[in-house]
Design an enzyme around this catalytic site. Structure first.
Site, PDB file in Angstrom:
ATOM      1  CE  LYS A  63      -3.905  -2.246   2.340  1.00 10.07           C
ATOM      2  NZ  LYS A  63      -3.331  -3.578   2.616  1.00 10.07           N
ATOM      3  NE  ARG A 207      -8.186 -14.192   9.567  1.00  7.35           N
ATOM      4  CZ  ARG A 207      -8.785 -13.114  10.058  1.00  7.35           C
ATOM      5  NH1 ARG A 207      -8.826 -12.929  11.368  1.00  7.35           N
ATOM      6  NH2 ARG A 207      -9.352 -12.240   9.256  1.00  7.35           N
TER       7      ARG A 207
HETATM    8  O1  C5P Z   1      -7.540 -14.350   6.856  1.00  8.29           O
HETATM    9  P1  C5P Z   1      -8.266 -13.486   5.864  1.00  8.29           P
HETATM   10  O2  C5P Z   1      -8.835 -14.273   4.691  1.00  8.29           O
HETATM   11  O3  C5P Z   1      -9.299 -12.604   6.501  1.00  8.29           O
HETATM   12  O4  C5P Z   1      -7.117 -12.539   5.263  1.00  8.29           O
HETATM   13  C1  C5P Z   1      -7.434 -11.524   4.372  1.00  8.29           C
HETATM   14  C2  C5P Z   1      -6.212 -10.786   3.957  1.00  8.29           C
HETATM   15  O5  C5P Z   1      -6.577  -9.709   3.123  1.00  8.29           O
HETATM   16  C3  C5P Z   1      -5.412 -10.174   5.109  1.00  8.29           C
HETATM   17  O6  C5P Z   1      -4.037 -10.179   4.723  1.00  8.29           O
HETATM   18  C4  C5P Z   1      -5.951  -8.770   5.196  1.00  8.29           C
HETATM   19  O7  C5P Z   1      -5.027  -7.855   5.693  1.00  8.29           O
HETATM   20  C5  C5P Z   1      -6.236  -8.473   3.729  1.00  8.29           C
HETATM   21  N1  C5P Z   1      -7.266  -7.479   3.499  1.00  8.29           N
HETATM   22  C6  C5P Z   1      -8.562  -7.583   3.981  1.00  8.29           C
HETATM   23  N2  C5P Z   1      -9.488  -6.626   3.716  1.00  8.29           N
HETATM   24  C7  C5P Z   1      -9.151  -5.574   2.982  1.00  8.29           C
HETATM   25  C8  C5P Z   1      -7.866  -5.451   2.468  1.00  8.29           C
HETATM   26  C9  C5P Z   1      -6.934  -6.424   2.754  1.00  8.29           C
HETATM   27  O8  C5P Z   1      -8.893  -8.554   4.652  1.00  8.29           O
HETATM   28  N3  C5P Z   1     -10.069  -4.678   2.705  1.00  8.29           N
END
Ligand code: C5P
Length: 229
Positions: A63, A207
């Protein structure tokens, strides 16, 4: 089953060694990894280069947000390292600089339109006169005008990004949760199939895979759902 290159797994762990262990467990089920700010603060770039040497694709979710000259040089340096995707904040000057920096390379730039943690009230407080959705739409159009390759969008905005951006625009959606997994803190999640149907070119799914007892089996389930979408 072979990896689906539309699936990106974020390496949201505190150390590069833990990231390496996760990649080893996922073996050849996952070919695309996201390296975020947590690893950036330690040895994220070394890890990114290692993953590239192993034939993986690498998404640097850093970012970037700085003056144009700095963003341009950073994008050029990261393009030289062979990375595949890089996020920048979706302001016209920043996006145009990143597009110049990666010109002629394989690095593709994604604009982060509006952080999903920001509400309309937060935007008013910062000084924006638009709602989050209107600002997202404005910035998708500005991303196209700046000549970058796509945006990061929630599944709820994927359709908007696809309709404005056209068929080749990259639309990368986090907030993806299969029916069988916990939602964690993703309040407005979509399933892998729903996100793809809405127009996502790639999904970021963390996750449900990385916290599973058997991450490889979980990744295979996600890949199967994507294939059926
Ligand atoms: O574990 P999970 O599927 O929630 O991870 C989602 C990833 O996407 C993380 O690295 C998080 O920081 C990123 N992310 C997000 N939502 C956003 C932008 C980025 O969850 N709007």
């Amino acid at each position: 089953m072979r990896a689906d290159p539309r699936l990106i797994v974020p390496l949201d762990v505190p150390t590069a060694d833990e990231a390496r262990a996760l990649v080893a467990r996922l073996d050849d089920t996952v070919s695309f990894y996201k390296v975020g700010l947590e690893l950036f603060a330690t040895d994220g770039m070394a890890l990114a280069c290692e993953l590239k040497a192993e034939g993986k694709q690498v998404f640097l979710d850093w970012k970037l947000h700085d003056i144009g000259a700095t963003v341009e040089r950073a994008a050029a340096a990261l393009a030289g390292a062979g990375c595949d995707l890089l996020t920048v904040h979706a302001e016209p000057q920043v996006m145009a600089a990143a597009a110049r920096g990666c010109a002629g390379s394989g690095l593709k730039i994604l604009g982060v339109t509006v952080l999903t943690s920001l509400t309309d009230a937060d935007l008013t407080e910062i000084g924006y006169a638009e709602t989050a959705r209107a600002l997202v739409e404005r910035r998708i159009r500005q991303a196209l005008a700046a000549g970058i390759h796509g945006v990061v969008a929630s599944p709820l905005e994927a359709e908007l990004a696809r309709s404005i951006g056209g068929p080749d625009f990259l639309v990368v959606t986090p907030g993806v949760r299969p029916d069988w997994s916990a939602k964690n803190d993703q309040a407005r999640a979509a399933t892998p199939a729903e996100a793809l149907k809405a127009g996502a070119s790639h999904i970021v799914c963390g996750r449900p895979i990385t916290a599973a007892q058997d991450p490889q089996a979980a990744a295979l389930k996600v890949v199967a759902e994507m294939a059926g979408s």
